[in-house]
Each structure stands twice: as C-alpha cells, then as structure tokens.
Design an enzyme around this catalytic site. Structure first.
Site, short mmCIF file in Angstrom:
data_model
loop_
_atom_site.label_atom_id
_atom_site.label_comp_id
_atom_site.label_asym_id
_atom_site.label_seq_id
_atom_site.Cartn_x
_atom_site.Cartn_y
_atom_site.Cartn_z
NE ARG A 16 -1.09 2.45 2.96
CZ ARG A 16 -0.51 3.52 3.47
NH1 ARG A 16 -0.37 4.63 2.76
NH2 ARG A 16 0.00 3.49 4.69
CG ASP A 17 3.33 4.27 2.99
OD1 ASP A 17 3.37 5.14 2.11
OD2 ASP A 17 3.61 4.50 4.18
CG HIS A 208 4.33 4.64 9.17
ND1 HIS A 208 3.48 3.76 8.55
CD2 HIS A 208 4.82 5.44 8.19
CE1 HIS A 208 3.46 4.00 7.24
NE2 HIS A 208 4.26 5.02 7.01
CG HIS A 210 8.26 7.42 5.22
ND1 HIS A 210 7.93 7.14 3.92
CD2 HIS A 210 7.15 7.15 5.94
CE1 HIS A 210 6.68 6.73 3.85
NE2 HIS A 210 6.17 6.74 5.07
CB CYS A 241 3.13 10.47 1.27
SG CYS A 241 1.46 11.12 1.15
CG ASN A 250 7.06 3.13 4.15
OD1 ASN A 250 6.42 3.57 5.09
ND2 ASN A 250 6.60 3.19 2.91
P1 HMG Z 1 -12.44 14.76 -2.73
O1 HMG Z 1 -12.12 15.02 -4.16
O2 HMG Z 1 -12.52 15.92 -1.78
O3 HMG Z 1 -13.72 13.83 -2.59
O4 HMG Z 1 -11.35 13.74 -2.19
P2 HMG Z 1 -15.25 14.05 -2.75
O5 HMG Z 1 -15.88 13.43 -1.56
O6 HMG Z 1 -15.56 15.47 -3.08
O7 HMG Z 1 -15.55 13.14 -4.03
C1 HMG Z 1 -15.03 13.45 -5.31
C2 HMG Z 1 -15.22 12.23 -6.21
O8 HMG Z 1 -14.44 11.12 -5.73
C3 HMG Z 1 -16.66 11.72 -6.28
O9 HMG Z 1 -16.84 11.12 -7.56
C4 HMG Z 1 -16.67 10.63 -5.25
O10 HMG Z 1 -17.66 9.66 -5.46
C5 HMG Z 1 -15.30 10.01 -5.44
P3 HMG Z 1 -17.56 11.90 -8.78
O11 HMG Z 1 -18.92 12.26 -8.23
O12 HMG Z 1 -16.69 13.10 -9.02
O13 HMG Z 1 -17.53 10.92 -9.86
N1 HMG Z 1 -14.79 9.35 -4.23
C6 HMG Z 1 -14.33 8.08 -4.18
N2 HMG Z 1 -14.20 7.13 -5.12
C7 HMG Z 1 -13.70 5.96 -4.74
N3 HMG Z 1 -13.34 5.67 -3.45
C8 HMG Z 1 -13.44 6.59 -2.49
C9 HMG Z 1 -13.97 7.85 -2.84
N4 HMG Z 1 -14.21 8.97 -2.14
C10 HMG Z 1 -14.72 9.87 -2.98
N5 HMG Z 1 -13.06 6.31 -1.25
C11 HMG Z 1 -10.68 11.93 -0.77
C12 HMG Z 1 -11.35 13.30 -0.85
C13 HMG Z 1 -10.45 11.64 0.70
C14 HMG Z 1 -11.58 10.88 -1.39
C15 HMG Z 1 -9.33 12.00 -1.54
O14 HMG Z 1 -8.62 13.10 -1.11
C16 HMG Z 1 -8.48 10.78 -1.39
O15 HMG Z 1 -8.84 9.67 -1.79
N6 HMG Z 1 -7.26 10.93 -0.78
C17 HMG Z 1 -6.36 9.83 -0.54
C18 HMG Z 1 -4.94 10.26 -0.73
C19 HMG Z 1 -3.98 9.16 -0.32
O16 HMG Z 1 -4.28 7.98 -0.45
N7 HMG Z 1 -2.80 9.55 0.18
C20 HMG Z 1 -1.81 8.63 0.63
C21 HMG Z 1 -2.21 7.88 1.88
S1 HMG Z 1 -1.82 8.60 3.45
C22 HMG Z 1 -0.18 8.26 3.71
O17 HMG Z 1 0.47 7.79 2.81
C23 HMG Z 1 0.38 8.45 5.07
C24 HMG Z 1 0.54 7.14 5.84
O18 HMG Z 1 1.27 6.18 5.07
C25 HMG Z 1 1.27 7.39 7.15
C26 HMG Z 1 2.59 8.12 7.00
O19 HMG Z 1 3.40 7.79 6.12
O20 HMG Z 1 2.85 9.00 7.84
C27 HMG Z 1 -0.82 6.53 6.17
MG MG Z 2 3.83 6.12 5.11
#
Ligand code: HMG
Ligand code: MG
Length: 300
Positions: A16-17, A208, A210, A241, A250
């Site tokens: 995933r990450d 966690h 990196h 990220c 990581n």
């Molecule tokens: P948004 O654009 O504000 O969402 O994104 P929305 O609610 O306005 O929806 C926009 C469109 O997306 C709509 O579709 C929704 O249906 C669709 P449309 O009507 O335009 O066709 N939608 C989805 N589709 C599929 N699955 C969903 C979903 N949600 C909405 N779940 C949102 C907000 C949160 C969805 C977006 O910003 C997002 O998905 N962000 C994820 C980013 C990400 O994955 N980043 C990396 C992970 S975090 C990380 O890496 C840190 C970690 O590892 C820890 C560390 O390292 O410290 C955990």
């Molecule tokens: Mg991470």
C-alpha cells in the site's frame, strides 16, 4: 534497555504505502503475488491496498481486485486504507475485515492529502468507525507528519497527541505514528512517543518511519526502548507519499527484521525468504532495493 519487547509485530505496508507512490502502473497480478509472498515470509499483518479515490491515487484503483485475488491465510491480517464512508463501503463489498483510517498532525498536509481539515477528517471517520463497530471490522488509525510537515515545517507534539487521542477515543485499536517525510531523529521520536503514551496506552501505539535522512532504524530503536512493540515497514524500502514531496521510502522490512533478529527480538519473519521477495519486487519495479541488508546479502 529493560523496556525492550520480547517480540515485535511488523505491519508490512509495502503493497500500500510502497506501491501508492509508483508512477508506472503495476499489474494487479504483481500486487497479488507480492502479498502472497509476504505471507509466506512469515508476515502476519500485511496492509493490502487502499480504497481511496482512484482519481487521487490511480495506482490503487484495482483495490477490490487485489483484495479478492489474495490468498487469505489463517492467522494473517490484511488491513486496507479507507479515507471515508465511500471507501469503507467499497471495502466491505469484498468482505474486508480490517481497515485503517488516517489523519495528520498538520493542517496543510491533511488538506493536500485528503482535502479536509484535521477536524473535518475526524468527523468523517466517526460514522465509518460506528459502522465498522457494528460490522465487527477492526480499525487502525494513522497520524501522519508527527515529526515534521513538508508545508508547515515543525509540528508541535501537542498536535500529535490531540489527533492520536481522538482516533483512539473514537475506537481505533491501534494508532500508528507516522514520520511521513522521515525528518525525525531518535530523541525527538522518543519524546513524541512518550508524550502520546501519556494519553494512549503504549500497547496501542505503533511507529511508522520513512528513511529520508537515514534515521529510521535509530528512531525505531529509541521507540523500542520505551516499550513500543509494533513497527510499520515496507519490503525493499518502497514508498513515500505523493502529497509529501521529497519524502523517500519507508524503512525496509529486511533492515528492521535483521536488526530485531540480532537483538534477539522475535518477529516470525524468515529473513532469507524476505530478501528474495524484496529482490523479486525490485526487479518487477525496475529499480535497486533501498534495503542495506538485502544489498549486503546479495549473491556475489
Ligand atoms: P475529494 O475530491 O474531496 O472527494 O477527495 P469528494 O468526496 O468530493 O468526491 C469526489 C469524487 O471522488 C466523487 O466522484 C466521489 O464519489 C469520489 P464523482 O462524483 O466526481 O464521480 N470518491 C471516491 N471514489 C472511490 N473511493 C473513495 C472515494 N471517495 C470519494 N473512497 C478523498 C477526498 C479523501 C476521497 C481524496 O482526497 C483521497 O482519496 N485521498 C487519498 C490520498 C492518499 O491515499 N494519500 C496517501 C495515503 S496517506 C499516507 O500515505 C500516510 C501514511 O502512510 C502514514 C505516514 O506515512 O505518515 C498513512
Ligand atoms: Mg507512510
């Protein structure tokens, strides 16, 4: 060093990450093969994929196919990342049993990562946690940017404590404290962990790291000395990220497993098999591993 745990649970986040940051599309079959190989290496918690918006993270648009395709083995947990109710529902359509929700200690990062303020994101998770409780689904919580933010710089420890406390109070069984951009150093990591442990029991905390500045193993050791016993890592040191520019991978699972084995701390991991899996993954991604241990163990 009397607080050192006898065993450590590694949460493998490479699928995933690690993969979320890859630019070229990786075949679904490769992702499935990776997860199955990791289970064969002895990993017992393998974060499989992410039901986030495919517009935001196109690489993981095949989350449902990946989850359905993996060989779900007894005794192995396969959590997935979920950002909102829509993601939760998508995950439940393929019978996911454990999810992880995620927020950050810094406002600017949270906005870039999930398009919401910290409080908005926590409010978004309330109904997800409620539904998960009703469905018997376990929920892990992540706090990102605990030792620094790519936009804001320093992050006050009090902000980390507040978010970790909220996620725990909402029902997350474990809180993973993420140094998303890998800027932390051991004494800062230790102080941050101890501050959070005043509000959330140490047994419910994970770390966690990196490895951007090469500090990850040192940071992990400092946290182990304070009694943490759950460590996130990614095979071959993949990852980063997409919303944290400059952050590298990581900490490599091979490197953590080697360090812990050398300290007599059990992980259940077969290091030789893991090094093979890391080598196979690096070839599949067309790059060299960032695991020092894997490089040292490479055949001449
Ligand atoms: P948004 O654009 O504000 O969402 O994104 P929305 O609610 O306005 O929806 C926009 C469109 O997306 C709509 O579709 C929704 O249906 C669709 P449309 O009507 O335009 O066709 N939608 C989805 N589709 C599929 N699955 C969903 C979903 N949600 C909405 N779940 C949102 C907000 C949160 C969805 C977006 O910003 C997002 O998905 N962000 C994820 C980013 C990400 O994955 N980043 C990396 C992970 S975090 C990380 O890496 C840190 C970690 O590892 C820890 C560390 O390292 O410290 C955990
Ligand atoms: Mg991470």
């Amino acid at each position: 060093m009397s607080n050192l745990p006898e065993s450590v649970r590694i949460v493998e986040v490479g699928a995933r990450d690690g993969l979320q940051n890859e630019k070229t599309v990786i075949p679904t079959a490769t992702k499935i093969e990776l997860i199955d190989q990791l289970a064969s290496c002895g990993l017992r918690t393998i974060e499989a994929t992410s039901f986030v918006s495919p517009k935001w993270i196109p690489q993981l648009a095949d989350a449902a196919e990946v989850y359905q395709g993996i060989d779900k083995r007894d005794g192995v947990r396969y959590p997935v990342l979920v950002p909102n109710m829509k993601g939760y529902q998508r995950s439940r359509q393929v019978q996911v049993r454990e999810i992880a929700v995620f927020s950050a200690a810094s406002e600017a990062f949270n906005r870039k990562n999930i398009n919401a303020s910290i409080d908005e994101s926590l409010e978004r998770f309330e109904p997800v946690l409620e539904q998960a409780r009703a469905d018997g689904v376990r929920v892990r919580g992540y706090v990102s940017t605990v030792l620094g933010c790519p936009y804001q710089g320093d992050v006050p420890v009090a902000d980390v404590v507040r978010v970790a406390e909220r996620l725990h109070a909402m029902g997350c069984y474990e809180i993973s404290l993420g140094d998303t951009i890998g800027v932390g150093t051991p004494e800062k990591a230790r102080a941050m962990l101890l501050a959070v442990a005043q509000s959330v029991p140490m047994s419910a905390l994970a770390v966690h790291f990196h490895d951007t500045y090469g500090q990850a193993l040192a940071n992990i050791l400092a946290c182990l000395e304070e009694g943490v016993a759950v460590v996130d890592s990614a095979v071959s040191g993949t990852g980063g990220c997409p919303y944290a520019h400059g952050a590298t991978g990581n900490v490599a699972t091979e490197d953590v497993a080697y360090m812990l084995a050398g300290m007599g701390i059990a992980t259940g991991i077969d290091l030789d098999a893991l090094v093979q899996t890391g080598r196979w993954l690096s070839e599949a991604l067309g790059r060299t591993t960032s695991s020092r241990v894997a490089r040292a163990m490479a055949p001449a």
